[in-house]
Every structure is written in C-alpha cells, then in structure tokens.
Design a protein around this motif. Structure first.
Motif, PDB file in Angstrom:
ATOM      1  N   LEU A  62       0.831  -1.201   0.000  1.00 30.71           N
ATOM      2  CA  LEU A  62       0.000   0.000   0.000  1.00 30.71           C
ATOM      3  C   LEU A  62       0.868   1.255   0.000  1.00 30.71           C
ATOM      4  O   LEU A  62       0.639   2.192  -0.774  1.00 30.71           O
ATOM      5  N   ILE A  63       1.872   1.275   0.868  1.00 29.91           N
ATOM      6  CA  ILE A  63       2.755   2.450   0.955  1.00 29.91           C
ATOM      7  C   ILE A  63       3.518   2.641  -0.347  1.00 29.91           C
ATOM      8  O   ILE A  63       3.615   3.757  -0.876  1.00 29.91           O
ATOM      9  N   ALA A  64       4.061   1.546  -0.889  1.00 29.17           N
ATOM     10  CA  ALA A  64       4.868   1.634  -2.110  1.00 29.17           C
ATOM     11  C   ALA A  64       4.036   2.077  -3.311  1.00 29.17           C
ATOM     12  O   ALA A  64       4.522   2.813  -4.175  1.00 29.17           O
ATOM     13  N   ARG A  65       2.788   1.635  -3.379  1.00 22.62           N
ATOM     14  CA  ARG A  65       1.930   2.022  -4.512  1.00 22.62           C
ATOM     15  C   ARG A  65       1.426   3.449  -4.366  1.00 22.62           C
ATOM     16  O   ARG A  65       1.189   4.144  -5.366  1.00 22.62           O
ATOM     17  N   THR A  66       1.259   3.905  -3.129  1.00 22.85           N
ATOM     18  CA  THR A  66       0.803   5.276  -2.892  1.00 22.85           C
ATOM     19  C   THR A  66       1.933   6.276  -3.103  1.00 22.85           C
ATOM     20  O   THR A  66       1.721   7.374  -3.619  1.00 22.85           O
ATOM     21  N   PHE A  67       3.136   5.872  -2.703  1.00 22.79           N
ATOM     22  CA  PHE A  67       4.315   6.728  -2.840  1.00 22.79           C
ATOM     23  C   PHE A  67       5.363   5.971  -3.660  1.00 22.79           C
ATOM     24  O   PHE A  67       6.198   5.255  -3.091  1.00 22.79           O
ATOM     25  N   PRO A  68       5.332   6.107  -4.986  1.00 20.96           N
ATOM     26  CA  PRO A  68       6.162   5.290  -5.876  1.00 20.96           C
ATOM     27  C   PRO A  68       7.671   5.440  -5.655  1.00 20.96           C
ATOM     28  O   PRO A  68       8.437   4.559  -6.054  1.00 20.96           O
ATOM     29  N   ASP A  69       8.091   6.542  -5.033  1.00 19.27           N
ATOM     30  CA  ASP A  69       9.521   6.740  -4.784  1.00 19.27           C
ATOM     31  C   ASP A  69       9.974   6.119  -3.464  1.00 19.27           C
ATOM     32  O   ASP A  69      11.149   6.205  -3.114  1.00 19.27           O
ATOM     33  N   ALA A  70       9.033   5.522  -2.738  1.00 21.36           N
ATOM     34  CA  ALA A  70       9.371   4.948  -1.435  1.00 21.36           C
ATOM     35  C   ALA A  70       9.656   3.450  -1.554  1.00 21.36           C
ATOM     36  O   ALA A  70       8.934   2.720  -2.220  1.00 21.36           O
ATOM     37  N   GLU A  71      10.708   3.027  -0.905  1.00 19.98           N
ATOM     38  CA  GLU A  71      11.023   1.600  -0.769  1.00 19.98           C
ATOM     39  C   GLU A  71      10.576   1.159   0.625  1.00 19.98           C
ATOM     40  O   GLU A  71      10.850   1.840   1.612  1.00 19.98           O
ATOM     41  N   ALA A  92       9.013  -4.063  -1.014  1.00 14.60           N
ATOM     42  CA  ALA A  92       8.155  -3.442  -2.022  1.00 14.60           C
ATOM     43  C   ALA A  92       8.916  -2.278  -2.639  1.00 14.60           C
ATOM     44  O   ALA A  92       9.395  -1.396  -1.915  1.00 14.60           O
ATOM     45  N   ASN A  93       9.074  -2.307  -3.962  1.00 10.67           N
ATOM     46  CA  ASN A  93       9.783  -1.243  -4.686  1.00 10.67           C
ATOM     47  C   ASN A  93      11.222  -1.107  -4.195  1.00 10.67           C
ATOM     48  O   ASN A  93      11.643  -0.041  -3.738  1.00 10.67           O
ATOM     49  N   GLY A  94      11.987  -2.180  -4.313  1.00 15.29           N
ATOM     50  CA  GLY A  94      13.347  -2.185  -3.787  1.00 15.29           C
ATOM     51  C   GLY A  94      14.365  -1.494  -4.666  1.00 15.29           C
ATOM     52  O   GLY A  94      15.435  -2.052  -4.929  1.00 15.29           O
ATOM     53  N   THR A  95      14.051  -0.277  -5.105  1.00 13.45           N
ATOM     54  CA  THR A  95      14.950   0.437  -6.011  1.00 13.45           C
ATOM     55  C   THR A  95      15.775   1.506  -5.317  1.00 13.45           C
ATOM     56  O   THR A  95      16.692   2.063  -5.918  1.00 13.45           O
ATOM     57  N   VAL A  96      15.458   1.814  -4.068  1.00 12.86           N
ATOM     58  CA  VAL A  96      16.166   2.884  -3.363  1.00 12.86           C
ATOM     59  C   VAL A  96      17.497   2.400  -2.815  1.00 12.86           C
ATOM     60  O   VAL A  96      18.546   2.995  -3.057  1.00 12.86           O
ATOM     61  N   THR A  97      17.469   1.298  -2.073  1.00 11.09           N
ATOM     62  CA  THR A  97      18.712   0.739  -1.525  1.00 11.09           C
ATOM     63  C   THR A  97      19.057  -0.606  -2.141  1.00 11.09           C
ATOM     64  O   THR A  97      20.122  -1.152  -1.862  1.00 11.09           O
ATOM     65  N   GLY A  98      18.129  -1.144  -2.969  1.00  8.90           N
ATOM     66  CA  GLY A  98      18.385  -2.448  -3.579  1.00  8.90           C
ATOM     67  C   GLY A  98      18.246  -3.605  -2.617  1.00  8.90           C
ATOM     68  O   GLY A  98      18.820  -4.675  -2.835  1.00  8.90           O
ATOM     69  N   ARG A  99      17.460  -3.405  -1.550  1.00  8.33           N
ATOM     70  CA  ARG A  99      17.293  -4.468  -0.563  1.00  8.33           C
ATOM     71  C   ARG A  99      16.617  -5.679  -1.183  1.00  8.33           C
ATOM     72  O   ARG A  99      15.746  -5.563  -2.037  1.00  8.33           O
ATOM     73  N   LYS A 100      17.021  -6.883  -0.708  1.00  4.53           N
ATOM     74  CA  LYS A 100      16.474  -8.132  -1.214  1.00  4.53           C
ATOM     75  C   LYS A 100      16.113  -9.049  -0.043  1.00  4.53           C
ATOM     76  O   LYS A 100      16.712  -8.972   1.032  1.00  4.53           O
ATOM     77  N   VAL A 101      15.129  -9.908  -0.281  1.00  3.95           N
ATOM     78  CA  VAL A 101      14.721 -10.884   0.734  1.00  3.95           C
ATOM     79  C   VAL A 101      15.922 -11.751   1.105  1.00  3.95           C
ATOM     80  O   VAL A 101      16.684 -12.190   0.241  1.00  3.95           O
ATOM     81  N   GLY A 102      16.088 -11.993   2.414  1.00  2.94           N
ATOM     82  CA  GLY A 102      17.196 -12.808   2.898  1.00  2.94           C
ATOM     83  C   GLY A 102      18.376 -11.994   3.389  1.00  2.94           C
ATOM     84  O   GLY A 102      19.269 -12.532   4.043  1.00  2.94           O
ATOM     85  N   GLN A 103      18.371 -10.691   3.095  1.00  2.00           N
ATOM     86  CA  GLN A 103      19.428  -9.832   3.607  1.00  2.00           C
ATOM     87  C   GLN A 103      19.132  -9.443   5.051  1.00  2.00           C
ATOM     88  O   GLN A 103      18.107  -9.826   5.613  1.00  2.00           O
ATOM     89  N   THR A 104      20.019  -8.662   5.638  1.00  2.00           N
ATOM     90  CA  THR A 104      19.865  -8.258   7.023  1.00  2.00           C
ATOM     91  C   THR A 104      19.611  -6.759   7.124  1.00  2.00           C
ATOM     92  O   THR A 104      19.628  -6.048   6.119  1.00  2.00           O
ATOM     93  N   PHE A 105      19.374  -6.277   8.331  1.00  2.00           N
ATOM     94  CA  PHE A 105      19.225  -4.851   8.568  1.00  2.00           C
ATOM     95  C   PHE A 105      20.602  -4.217   8.754  1.00  2.00           C
ATOM     96  O   PHE A 105      21.595  -4.917   8.959  1.00  2.00           O
ATOM     97  N   HIS A 106      20.652  -2.885   8.705  1.00  4.72           N
ATOM     98  CA  HIS A 106      21.932  -2.192   8.882  1.00  4.72           C
ATOM     99  C   HIS A 106      21.885  -1.169  10.013  1.00  4.72           C
ATOM    100  O   HIS A 106      22.743  -1.162  10.882  1.00  4.72           O
TER     101      HIS A 106
END
Length: 226
Positions: free
Chosen positions: A15-24, A41-55
C-alpha cells in the motif's frame, strides 16, 4: 517466514509503495537477525532483497530511546553517495516483545539539490538541506556506549538483549558452533551497534560463555582486520 503476526504487513508495505512510488518499503522478521528481510516493495532505493539483514535498525532504536509507540522517524544515511531518509515502525506482539520492523526508505538526493538551487536563486544563500533531519551518528563498528535517558535505559537494554538472544538462537539453529562462527557473530553484533549500549558487553559475554577479556580480544581482532 517464522512469524505469522507479520503477514498483514505485507499488504501494508505494498500500500505504501503504490501510494508513494519513490518509497522503498522493507519488512524485517527480527527472529532471524542475519536474514531478517522477508518482504521488499519497490526495492529500487537501496536495492534491498529478501534474505538480507538490517543495517541501521539497532542504532535507530537506541538513539531514539526505543520509543513506546515503536516509531523511529526521519533518520538519514548514505547509500552509494546518495542521501536516504528512513523511518521505521518497531513491531511488537501482544506480549510487547519485538518481532519485526517495517522500514520506509526515500532517496532525498535530488530533492535536496533542487531545494538548495531554489533557495540560492531566491535568497542568494544555499539551503540547509539537513535541517529537521536527525542524521545517524557515524557509529558503525564502534564499541563506546552511548548515553541514554535514564527513563529509557531499561527499555533500550531489553531491546538490545532481545536482539542478541535472537542472533545467538539463529546461529544455533544453523548449526554453527566453531570459533570462526562465533567471531563472525560478534562482528555482526559490532557492525550493527549492539555494543553501543552500556551493559551489552557483559550480556553478550555471558550468553556466549566468554569472559569480558576474551570478548574484548575478539573485538580487537575484528577491528584489526578493517
């Protein structure tokens, strides 16, 4: 995914990603700290992928005092030379135990440049593009405790202890018991800001069956490799 309580947040992320297309939007399951990302959702900002960790999550919560409402908002960090603004919701279950986090990341680089340009054209002075933003301190990999308000000390300590418990549990479930595995776990804790909180050294040492001197030795070895 190990926690069904996080399922409703998949739709929230979309919902957030579709409402705000620039948000990951990134959803974390914190019972699996080293592989916490379970949905993007919309992993284009930091390139985050499933299975990765937090920073930055632990540092965010620590410096915000582990807020009761779970909202840790408007922190900035750099990614590939770009300025990213991030806000997170710490998700707790009915027993108030931290189980996940929903993070929103927005690239503000172009917006900051445009603001700076407009301010310069209008007033002849450049805008302060960092005003109103709480920049993350440069604390990754540091073991110096931070000062936390006394009223929040126990909450922050419990938050970090729970994260440590999850990290150790995940390592045990993966059957990793060697000295090198332990060293990598301590490196992970260090890089994620676990040792920023007073008392965390003693807690980690106790959980791993180490003396504080041995733990300091591990950290010296880790820092020497950088």
């Amino acid at each position: 995914m190990s926690n069904k309580n996080l399922l409703p947040y998949f739709s929230v992320a979309e919902l957030i990603a579709r409402t705000f297309p620039d948000a990951e939007v990134v959803l974390h399951d914190l019972s699996l700290p080293q592989h916490s990302v379970i949905y993007v959702a919309n992993g284009t900002v930091t390139g985050r992928k499933v299975g990765q960790t937090f920073h930055h999550l632990i540092e965010k919560a620590v410096f915000a005092g582990n807020p009761e409402d779970g909202v840790v908002d408007n922190y900035t960090f750099e990614k590939d030379g770009r300025q990213i603004r991030s806000s997170s919701l710490l998700i707790r279950n009915e027993q108030k135990k931290l189980i996940g986090a929903l993070c929103i990341n927005i690239d503000t680089t172009q917006a900051s440049a445009l603001l700076n340009l407009a301010q310069g054209l209008l007033t002849g002075r450049r805008a302060d593009t960092n005003s109103g933003s709480k920049a993350l301190p440069d604390s990754l990999g540091q073991s110096c405790p931070v000062t936390v308000e006394k009223s929040n000390e126990e909450s922050v300590r419990q938050f970090v202890n729970n994260m440590v418990d999850s990290m150790i549990r995940e390592l045990e479930l993966e059957g990793k018991h060697t000295k090198e595995d332990r060293l990598e776990l301590i490196r992970f804790m260090d890089e994620r800001g676990v040792f920023l909180v007073k008392g965390s050294m003693e807690y980690v040492a106790g959980k791993l069956g180490l003396s504080k001197v041995t733990l300091y030795g591990y950290l010296d070895k880790i820092h020497g490799k950088r």
